[in-house]
Design a protein around this motif. Sequence first.
Motif, PDB file in Angstrom:
ATOM      1  N   CYS A 100       0.860  -1.181   0.000  1.00 27.49           N
ATOM      2  CA  CYS A 100       0.000   0.000   0.000  1.00 27.49           C
ATOM      3  C   CYS A 100       0.894   1.228   0.000  1.00 27.49           C
ATOM      4  CB  CYS A 100      -0.938   0.004   1.210  1.00 27.49           C
ATOM      5  SG  CYS A 100      -0.108   0.167   2.810  1.00 27.49           S
ATOM      6  N   PRO A 135      -5.139  10.036   5.212  1.00 29.80           N
ATOM      7  CA  PRO A 135      -6.531   9.763   4.842  1.00 29.80           C
ATOM      8  C   PRO A 135      -7.028  10.724   3.767  1.00 29.80           C
ATOM      9  CG  PRO A 135      -6.273   9.660   7.210  1.00 29.80           C
ATOM     10  CD  PRO A 135      -4.972  10.181   6.672  1.00 29.80           C
ATOM     11  N   TRP A 194      -5.756   8.708  -1.196  1.00 31.09           N
ATOM     12  CA  TRP A 194      -5.580   7.318  -1.614  1.00 31.09           C
ATOM     13  C   TRP A 194      -4.987   7.198  -3.020  1.00 31.09           C
ATOM     14  CZ3 TRP A 194      -6.309   6.087   3.026  1.00 31.09           C
ATOM     15  CH2 TRP A 194      -7.419   6.522   3.767  1.00 31.09           C
ATOM     16  N   ASP A 243      -4.583   1.260   0.355  1.00 27.59           N
ATOM     17  CA  ASP A 243      -4.049   2.350   1.179  1.00 27.59           C
ATOM     18  C   ASP A 243      -4.878   2.589   2.431  1.00 27.59           C
ATOM     19  OD1 ASP A 243      -2.266   2.595  -0.871  1.00 27.59           O
ATOM     20  OD2 ASP A 243      -3.069   4.479  -1.659  1.00 27.59           O
ATOM     21  N   ARG A 244      -6.155   2.277   2.365  1.00 28.25           N
ATOM     22  CA  ARG A 244      -7.033   2.500   3.510  1.00 28.25           C
ATOM     23  C   ARG A 244      -6.777   1.509   4.646  1.00 28.25           C
ATOM     24  NH1 ARG A 244      -9.964   3.624  -1.065  1.00 28.25           N
ATOM     25  NH2 ARG A 244     -11.371   5.422  -1.030  1.00 28.25           N
ATOM     26  N   SER A 245      -6.151   0.394   4.347  1.00 32.82           N
ATOM     27  CA  SER A 245      -6.057  -0.711   5.316  1.00 32.82           C
ATOM     28  C   SER A 245      -5.448  -0.296   6.647  1.00 32.82           C
ATOM     29  CB  SER A 245      -5.259  -1.875   4.715  1.00 32.82           C
ATOM     30  OG  SER A 245      -5.913  -2.399   3.593  1.00 32.82           O
ATOM     31  N   HIS A 250      -5.351   2.624   7.942  1.00 29.92           N
ATOM     32  CA  HIS A 250      -6.294   3.529   8.610  1.00 29.92           C
ATOM     33  C   HIS A 250      -7.525   2.771   9.103  1.00 29.92           C
ATOM     34  CE1 HIS A 250      -3.896   6.973   7.319  1.00 29.92           C
ATOM     35  NE2 HIS A 250      -3.777   6.352   6.155  1.00 29.92           N
ATOM     36  N   HIS A 251      -7.867   1.683   8.426  1.00 31.61           N
ATOM     37  CA  HIS A 251      -8.955   0.835   8.908  1.00 31.61           C
ATOM     38  C   HIS A 251      -8.628   0.261  10.277  1.00 31.61           C
ATOM     39  CE1 HIS A 251     -10.525  -0.073   4.555  1.00 31.61           C
ATOM     40  NE2 HIS A 251     -10.834   1.128   4.975  1.00 31.61           N
ATOM     41  N   TYR A 263     -13.312  -6.076   7.000  1.00 34.76           N
ATOM     42  CA  TYR A 263     -13.542  -4.701   7.440  1.00 34.76           C
ATOM     43  C   TYR A 263     -14.999  -4.299   7.259  1.00 34.76           C
ATOM     44  CZ  TYR A 263     -13.146   0.386   7.668  1.00 34.76           C
ATOM     45  OH  TYR A 263     -13.319   1.718   7.993  1.00 34.76           O
ATOM     46  N   ASP A 318     -17.212   3.943   3.505  1.00 38.45           N
ATOM     47  CA  ASP A 318     -16.078   3.710   4.386  1.00 38.45           C
ATOM     48  C   ASP A 318     -15.918   4.906   5.327  1.00 38.45           C
ATOM     49  OD1 ASP A 318     -13.606   3.303   5.568  1.00 38.45           O
ATOM     50  OD2 ASP A 318     -12.714   2.459   3.753  1.00 38.45           O
ATOM     51  N   VAL A 332     -13.501   5.945   7.051  1.00 35.63           N
ATOM     52  CA  VAL A 332     -12.211   6.646   7.043  1.00 35.63           C
ATOM     53  C   VAL A 332     -12.093   7.602   5.872  1.00 35.63           C
ATOM     54  CG1 VAL A 332     -11.100   4.681   8.165  1.00 35.63           C
ATOM     55  CG2 VAL A 332     -10.877   4.957   5.703  1.00 35.63           C
ATOM     56  N   ASP A 333     -13.049   7.551   4.943  1.00 33.38           N
ATOM     57  CA  ASP A 333     -13.033   8.486   3.835  1.00 33.38           C
ATOM     58  C   ASP A 333     -13.489   9.864   4.288  1.00 33.38           C
ATOM     59  OD1 ASP A 333     -12.035   6.929   1.810  1.00 33.38           O
ATOM     60  OD2 ASP A 333     -13.986   6.152   1.229  1.00 33.38           O
TER      61      ASP A 333
END
Length: 211
Positions: A58, A63, A66, A71-73, A75-76, A117, A152, A154-155
Amino acid sequence: DIDVCVKIATNVDEKRFEEVGLSVGREALRGYKPGKKYAQHPYTEATVDGFKVNVVPCYDVKPGEWRSAADRSVHHVTFVRQNLDDAARLQVRLLKRFMKAVGVYGAEIEKEGFSGYATEVLVHEFMTFESVVRSLAVFVPDLKEEYFTLFDPVDDRPPQRRRAAPAVRGAGEDDPARVAVSWLPGFTACPIGHLPHSTRPDAGRQGLDGD
């Protein structure tokens, strides 16, 4: 599952990004018969001591910046740690167990089901396994070609999610939460409020501490 995220600088181009990700994955899982899997970008997978381990590349981004789906992982993980307590995590395990039983767990291209997730976001949204099942049971999509949308958290977007309101039916024979329990190995179709207990003493915890 165990996901290991390999953060790569944003100035690395896509071709090199994939090469580095696969190289690190092969080296990290050497001796465990690593194989290549595909999502937006290829990643490495192997089974280690009974656990499926994925080494996923990633980009190291903030945040909202992306570059790839993975890339979100990172932050997830932060989101889950900050927003799900032990009780909620138990509900997530129960939901994952149910989804595996009915064959809709797994976001791989060949399955196109719910990711791990996604189950965590659903529990964060609806609080319990029961509420998730009831909500999905009465969900009607706005568009024929769109089955389900879950934003999501985190977006960087307004906190609006398309969802169905939880059903408020009792625990009758056609109650979705009661029916769902009947799919879980080791559980009886008892009233949902008694979960995660079962007529078998060890069933409440067996198999729920995995991914």
